[in-house]
Design a protein around this motif. Sequence first.
Motif, mmCIF file in Angstrom:
data_model
loop_
_atom_site.group_PDB
_atom_site.id
_atom_site.type_symbol
_atom_site.label_atom_id
_atom_site.label_comp_id
_atom_site.label_asym_id
_atom_site.label_seq_id
_atom_site.Cartn_x
_atom_site.Cartn_y
_atom_site.Cartn_z
ATOM 1 N N ARG A 38 -33.386 66.442 -8.276
ATOM 2 C CA ARG A 38 -31.952 66.103 -8.351
ATOM 3 C C ARG A 38 -31.308 66.558 -9.651
ATOM 4 N N VAL A 39 -32.131 66.794 -10.668
ATOM 5 C CA VAL A 39 -31.641 67.363 -11.938
ATOM 6 C C VAL A 39 -32.690 68.385 -12.380
ATOM 7 N N PRO A 40 -32.330 69.312 -13.267
ATOM 8 C CA PRO A 40 -33.315 70.306 -13.696
ATOM 9 C C PRO A 40 -34.460 69.642 -14.473
ATOM 10 N N PRO A 41 -35.651 70.225 -14.375
ATOM 11 C CA PRO A 41 -36.774 69.674 -15.150
ATOM 12 C C PRO A 41 -36.601 69.926 -16.644
ATOM 13 N N CYS A 42 -37.179 69.054 -17.449
ATOM 14 C CA CYS A 42 -36.991 69.161 -18.908
ATOM 15 C C CYS A 42 -38.241 69.735 -19.588
ATOM 16 N N GLY A 43 -39.419 69.452 -19.029
ATOM 17 C CA GLY A 43 -40.664 70.052 -19.534
ATOM 18 C C GLY A 43 -40.889 69.821 -21.021
ATOM 19 N N VAL A 44 -41.208 70.887 -21.730
ATOM 20 C CA VAL A 44 -41.484 70.732 -23.174
ATOM 21 C C VAL A 44 -40.199 70.812 -24.001
ATOM 22 N N ALA A 45 -39.085 71.112 -23.335
ATOM 23 C CA ALA A 45 -37.789 71.243 -24.036
ATOM 24 C C ALA A 45 -37.958 72.129 -25.271
ATOM 25 N N CYS A 46 -37.644 71.611 -26.464
ATOM 26 C CA CYS A 46 -37.800 72.419 -27.695
ATOM 27 C C CYS A 46 -39.111 72.073 -28.395
ATOM 28 N N ASP A 47 -39.910 71.205 -27.764
ATOM 29 C CA ASP A 47 -41.157 70.731 -28.372
ATOM 30 C C ASP A 47 -40.894 70.124 -29.765
ATOM 31 N N TRP A 165 -22.222 56.306 -12.145
ATOM 32 C CA TRP A 165 -21.675 55.382 -11.144
ATOM 33 C C TRP A 165 -20.358 55.840 -10.520
ATOM 34 N N MET A 166 -19.738 56.882 -11.063
ATOM 35 C CA MET A 166 -18.483 57.353 -10.462
ATOM 36 C C MET A 166 -18.647 58.779 -9.936
ATOM 37 N N LYS A 167 -19.218 59.660 -10.778
ATOM 38 C CA LYS A 167 -19.318 61.062 -10.360
ATOM 39 C C LYS A 167 -20.612 61.376 -9.615
ATOM 40 N N GLY A 168 -21.608 60.526 -9.788
ATOM 41 C CA GLY A 168 -22.853 60.716 -9.038
ATOM 42 C C GLY A 168 -23.685 61.905 -9.468
ATOM 43 N N LEU A 169 -23.509 62.366 -10.711
ATOM 44 C CA LEU A 169 -24.256 63.548 -11.171
ATOM 45 C C LEU A 169 -25.506 63.187 -11.962
ATOM 46 N N TRP A 170 -25.563 61.961 -12.466
ATOM 47 C CA TRP A 170 -26.687 61.507 -13.291
ATOM 48 C C TRP A 170 -27.321 60.284 -12.629
ATOM 49 N N MET A 360 -21.654 64.983 -38.089
ATOM 50 C CA MET A 360 -22.866 65.551 -37.488
ATOM 51 C C MET A 360 -22.440 66.508 -36.391
ATOM 52 N N TYR A 361 -22.707 67.777 -36.573
ATOM 53 C CA TYR A 361 -22.402 68.770 -35.538
ATOM 54 C C TYR A 361 -23.361 68.578 -34.356
ATOM 55 N N TRP A 362 -22.866 68.729 -33.123
ATOM 56 C CA TRP A 362 -23.732 68.758 -31.945
ATOM 57 C C TRP A 362 -23.907 70.191 -31.516
ATOM 58 N N SER A 363 -25.087 70.764 -31.623
ATOM 59 C CA SER A 363 -26.320 70.099 -31.947
ATOM 60 C C SER A 363 -27.077 70.939 -32.973
ATOM 61 N N LEU A 364 -28.128 70.384 -33.559
ATOM 62 C CA LEU A 364 -28.928 71.213 -34.460
ATOM 63 C C LEU A 364 -29.563 72.371 -33.672
ATOM 64 N N LEU A 365 -30.130 72.020 -32.500
ATOM 65 C CA LEU A 365 -30.882 73.001 -31.698
ATOM 66 C C LEU A 365 -30.234 73.173 -30.335
ATOM 67 N N ASP A 366 -30.378 74.330 -29.724
ATOM 68 C CA ASP A 366 -30.110 74.428 -28.287
ATOM 69 C C ASP A 366 -30.996 73.384 -27.625
ATOM 70 N N ASN A 367 -30.566 72.843 -26.501
ATOM 71 C CA ASN A 367 -31.387 71.791 -25.903
ATOM 72 C C ASN A 367 -31.080 71.595 -24.424
ATOM 73 N N TYR A 368 -31.722 70.590 -23.856
ATOM 74 C CA TYR A 368 -31.569 70.254 -22.430
ATOM 75 C C TYR A 368 -30.211 69.595 -22.227
ATOM 76 N N GLU A 369 -29.301 70.318 -21.596
ATOM 77 C CA GLU A 369 -27.942 69.797 -21.427
ATOM 78 C C GLU A 369 -27.830 69.079 -20.074
ATOM 79 N N TRP A 370 -28.650 68.040 -19.911
ATOM 80 C CA TRP A 370 -28.588 67.147 -18.764
ATOM 81 C C TRP A 370 -28.524 67.907 -17.428
ATOM 82 N N ALA A 371 -27.534 67.630 -16.603
ATOM 83 C CA ALA A 371 -27.495 68.243 -15.264
ATOM 84 C C ALA A 371 -27.368 69.772 -15.314
ATOM 85 N N PHE A 372 -27.047 70.331 -16.484
ATOM 86 C CA PHE A 372 -26.943 71.795 -16.615
ATOM 87 C C PHE A 372 -28.265 72.440 -17.042
ATOM 88 N N GLY A 373 -29.276 71.639 -17.303
ATOM 89 C CA GLY A 373 -30.547 72.208 -17.731
ATOM 90 C C GLY A 373 -30.426 72.911 -19.074
#
Length: 410
Positions: A38-47, A165-170, A360-373
Amino acid sequence: MNEKRFPEGFYWGAATASYQVEGGIENNDWAVAAREGRVPPCGVACDHYNRFEEDFDIAKELGHNAHRFSIEWSRIEPEEGVFDEKEVEHYRAVIHALKKRGLRPYTTLWHFTLPEWFVAKGGFESSQSPMYFARYASHIMSELGGDLEGISTMNEPNVYASLGWMKGLWPPFYRFSLLGMFKRVTESGDLRAARPKRSPFTPFRYFKVLRNLARAHNEAYDAIKKIEKDMEVSVVKHTIAFDSAGGILNTINMRVANYFWTSFFMNRVVEKCDTIGLNYYHYRKFGDRDVYEKSDMDWDMNPECIYHALKILWRYKKPLFVSEAGLADAKDQYREGYIKKQIAGVHKAVEEGVDVRGHMYWSLLDNYEWAFGFEQRFGLVEIDYETLKRTPRPSAYVYKQICEENRVLD
Ligand code: BGC
């Protein structure tokens, strides 16, 4: 050139969140949703779990003196009431690694992901949820309190509740739909994968979740203060800067939107906030017909309007810090200008007397952007997901200069 100088002792840095960067987390609701497709896998992400020292070296090299990160609840309390001391030690090492490099830790207890056992008990729909959350907060405080310099209980309660609870994406994938089943005809690929449960009654559940989140913050605040009365406790609030182009209808829309997006939650927690974190991404002016340039997320880019978001939160008269703000820009073509304008917007608020303590800038690293993987690139530092090589983008050096000089020139 116009110099905009910040107060002495201002904190500069970037943010991350546990599930988005750490990798190897399998026992929370997002990992379950990924296994269900239902959402992309996250795996090791940035480790980042294994490479945090290297990442903090980069942050230091980039001139930062602060860093925001979150603790993964499902690591600390993998089963109800069972706390994993090895994982507590991991976060102690993270905090020490930050301090050793002169980075002030901004710690968040909960950034969207929930342990499976907590979800099985009803998650934040359950009236018991504040008690479980406060118990977790209390455990972290008694173990790590001496090392912390302030703590945020939770990240963006409104975003969490509205996407779940409203958009049903997460997770837990409830979608408000008056047309119920028939809505399926028009839905996007994202929504098809998420397979939301549609109902016209989800708004009731949405507000219940928001109320429980407010109670959870308040109970966690009390639990934290019981252990360490001087600990600075905050909430991190995603604030859409709703504005009006003038006229009575636009002004009413603005007020209603600000009430439901910000005041509804903040009014319930403000007495138990020593400071407030602002996450800023969106400016929406009712009645405005202008067309703005878009980031890779297809979001309008209005970085300077962070000023309006700060003014909205300043109504609560608590010291503020920018806990997140940034953009997805894989080619790094807009980031430099965006950062400068954003910081000029923060400076404008500071000049008008708003007590802002850090950015604090978002983000330090590229990362797993939730439903966008992993396709969206928010990082100052680019991650090659094949090799996990870290490469600071050119804009990171522009930000470095701002951090080191404590000023922006525009
Ligand atoms: C969240 C982050 C997210 C960022 C960009 C914020 O709403 O706290 O987790 O990655 O926005 O979408």
